[in-house]
Design a protein around this motif. Sequence first.
Motif, PDB file in Angstrom:
ATOM      1  N   PRO A  61      77.963  37.653 -40.269  1.00  0.00           N
ATOM      2  CA  PRO A  61      78.111  36.191 -40.268  1.00  0.00           C
ATOM      3  C   PRO A  61      78.268  35.581 -38.885  1.00  0.00           C
ATOM      4  O   PRO A  61      77.990  34.396 -38.705  1.00  0.00           O
ATOM      5  N   ASP A  62      78.723  36.351 -37.905  1.00  0.00           N
ATOM      6  CA  ASP A  62      78.885  35.807 -36.558  1.00  0.00           C
ATOM      7  C   ASP A  62      77.538  35.538 -35.885  1.00  0.00           C
ATOM      8  O   ASP A  62      77.454  34.696 -34.991  1.00  0.00           O
ATOM      9  N   ARG A  63      76.507  36.239 -36.329  1.00  0.00           N
ATOM     10  CA  ARG A  63      75.205  36.130 -35.663  1.00  0.00           C
ATOM     11  C   ARG A  63      74.131  35.450 -36.506  1.00  0.00           C
ATOM     12  O   ARG A  63      73.184  34.877 -35.953  1.00  0.00           O
ATOM     13  N   LEU A 109      72.119  31.060 -25.586  1.00  0.00           N
ATOM     14  CA  LEU A 109      71.378  31.488 -26.761  1.00  0.00           C
ATOM     15  C   LEU A 109      71.265  33.005 -26.783  1.00  0.00           C
ATOM     16  O   LEU A 109      71.142  33.647 -25.742  1.00  0.00           O
ATOM     17  N   GLU A 110      71.282  33.558 -27.983  1.00  0.00           N
ATOM     18  CA  GLU A 110      71.035  34.985 -28.164  1.00  0.00           C
ATOM     19  C   GLU A 110      69.675  35.148 -28.817  1.00  0.00           C
ATOM     20  O   GLU A 110      69.428  34.588 -29.891  1.00  0.00           O
ATOM     21  N   ILE A 111      68.792  35.890 -28.156  1.00  0.00           N
ATOM     22  CA  ILE A 111      67.415  36.011 -28.611  1.00  0.00           C
ATOM     23  C   ILE A 111      67.059  37.485 -28.742  1.00  0.00           C
ATOM     24  O   ILE A 111      67.109  38.237 -27.769  1.00  0.00           O
ATOM     25  N   ILE A 112      66.682  37.898 -29.936  1.00  0.00           N
ATOM     26  CA  ILE A 112      66.261  39.272 -30.194  1.00  0.00           C
ATOM     27  C   ILE A 112      64.755  39.356 -29.973  1.00  0.00           C
ATOM     28  O   ILE A 112      63.994  38.536 -30.513  1.00  0.00           O
ATOM     29  N   THR A 113      64.323  40.332 -29.193  1.00  0.00           N
ATOM     30  CA  THR A 113      62.900  40.493 -28.908  1.00  0.00           C
ATOM     31  C   THR A 113      62.435  41.896 -29.288  1.00  0.00           C
ATOM     32  O   THR A 113      63.245  42.777 -29.586  1.00  0.00           O
ATOM     33  N   ALA A 114      61.128  42.094 -29.256  1.00  0.00           N
ATOM     34  CA  ALA A 114      60.538  43.397 -29.591  1.00  0.00           C
ATOM     35  C   ALA A 114      59.498  43.765 -28.552  1.00  0.00           C
ATOM     36  O   ALA A 114      58.644  42.940 -28.209  1.00  0.00           O
ATOM     37  N   ALA A 174      77.889  26.030 -37.947  1.00  0.00           N
ATOM     38  CA  ALA A 174      78.274  26.336 -36.568  1.00  0.00           C
ATOM     39  C   ALA A 174      77.258  27.229 -35.876  1.00  0.00           C
ATOM     40  O   ALA A 174      76.949  28.326 -36.345  1.00  0.00           O
ATOM     41  N   GLY A 175      76.725  26.720 -34.769  1.00  0.00           N
ATOM     42  CA  GLY A 175      75.749  27.461 -34.001  1.00  0.00           C
ATOM     43  C   GLY A 175      74.399  26.786 -33.951  1.00  0.00           C
ATOM     44  O   GLY A 175      74.283  25.557 -34.012  1.00  0.00           O
ATOM     45  N   LEU A 176      73.368  27.593 -33.869  1.00  0.00           N
ATOM     46  CA  LEU A 176      72.005  27.113 -33.622  1.00  0.00           C
ATOM     47  C   LEU A 176      71.271  26.889 -34.948  1.00  0.00           C
ATOM     48  O   LEU A 176      70.324  27.602 -35.277  1.00  0.00           O
ATOM     49  N   ASN A 177      71.720  25.903 -35.706  1.00  0.00           N
ATOM     50  CA  ASN A 177      71.045  25.570 -36.957  1.00  0.00           C
ATOM     51  C   ASN A 177      69.795  24.757 -36.650  1.00  0.00           C
ATOM     52  O   ASN A 177      69.875  23.639 -36.149  1.00  0.00           O
ATOM     53  N   CYS A 178      68.628  25.299 -36.987  1.00  0.00           N
ATOM     54  CA  CYS A 178      67.363  24.619 -36.708  1.00  0.00           C
ATOM     55  C   CYS A 178      66.695  24.099 -37.968  1.00  0.00           C
ATOM     56  O   CYS A 178      65.522  23.735 -37.954  1.00  0.00           O
ATOM     57  N   GLY A 179      67.465  24.043 -39.054  1.00  0.00           N
ATOM     58  CA  GLY A 179      66.906  23.616 -40.323  1.00  0.00           C
ATOM     59  C   GLY A 179      66.952  22.122 -40.531  1.00  0.00           C
ATOM     60  O   GLY A 179      68.011  21.557 -40.830  1.00  0.00           O
ATOM     61  N   GLY A 225      60.825  35.317 -29.817  1.00  0.00           N
ATOM     62  CA  GLY A 225      62.229  35.600 -30.048  1.00  0.00           C
ATOM     63  C   GLY A 225      62.666  35.316 -31.465  1.00  0.00           C
ATOM     64  O   GLY A 225      62.207  34.358 -32.097  1.00  0.00           O
ATOM     65  N   PHE A 226      63.540  36.173 -31.970  1.00  0.00           N
ATOM     66  CA  PHE A 226      64.260  35.931 -33.212  1.00  0.00           C
ATOM     67  C   PHE A 226      65.635  35.420 -32.785  1.00  0.00           C
ATOM     68  O   PHE A 226      66.473  36.183 -32.300  1.00  0.00           O
ATOM     69  N   PHE A 227      65.852  34.122 -32.911  1.00  0.00           N
ATOM     70  CA  PHE A 227      67.086  33.504 -32.423  1.00  0.00           C
ATOM     71  C   PHE A 227      68.215  33.739 -33.425  1.00  0.00           C
ATOM     72  O   PHE A 227      68.025  33.593 -34.632  1.00  0.00           O
ATOM     73  N   THR A 228      69.387  34.089 -32.919  1.00  0.00           N
ATOM     74  CA  THR A 228      70.564  34.178 -33.777  1.00  0.00           C
ATOM     75  C   THR A 228      71.198  32.791 -33.859  1.00  0.00           C
ATOM     76  O   THR A 228      70.655  31.819 -33.326  1.00  0.00           O
TER      77      THR A 228
END
Length: 250
Positions: A224-226, A3-8, A31-36, A17-20
Amino acid sequence: MTLEIITADSLAPLRHGFFTRRGGASSGVFAGLNCGTGSSDQTEIVAINRTRVAEAMDVATSHLVGVHQVHSADVVEISQPSEDRPRADAMVTRTTGIALGVLTADCQPVLFADAHNGVIGAAHAGWRGALDGVLERTIDAMESLGAERDRIAAVIGPSISQRAYEVGPEFFDTFLSEDPQNARFFANGTGDRLHFDLPGFGLHRLRLAGVAAEWTRHCTYSDPDRFYSYRRTTHDQQADYGRLISVIRL
């Protein structure tokens, strides 16, 4: 893929985390981490993705809570995990072990924290919700739980940037009717088109409300990749799109 997680830094030491879209199990346009859960992706695959997010936040999947987002300014207090998802666009809590998660695909995900007093919040703020006051109402709800305004940090995660957000004159008029000073958040485009600065507007509203605020400066449309993007999906004439998740917990 991990997982790629953006933090502050301003939300530290709270886990958040803001997950990509990277590191998920979905395929095709998702494709990827669709959480919807509201997408047409396979239900069991979305569940796998959400479990991965919960594990990254060190909570049980049942403790990763959300709301049924409707572009409102409504805020709910979460005191315990529940399978019910009230119709609202922001949540606050002071309960340890609950992770608040909002879904976005161009709109602003905003995470709030008063680490000193142990109160957090999360908001889904599209243009309508931001204009109607969802950010300010989240801050008010945090104060009702014991937060202090001057101790609250707010971070806007990956959102559509101004250069990608083209709107028409009716949209512009809606903002000017609320406050003529809102013209500062628009730039001229081609013909009668304009470009709206959604994160700039969000930062303005947050700072005017008296909290420290920043934007991670990631554009959902342009990468679009992220990131998933509703507007990019529309322009590409795809049938559906994934939803990013942004989470914070005590």
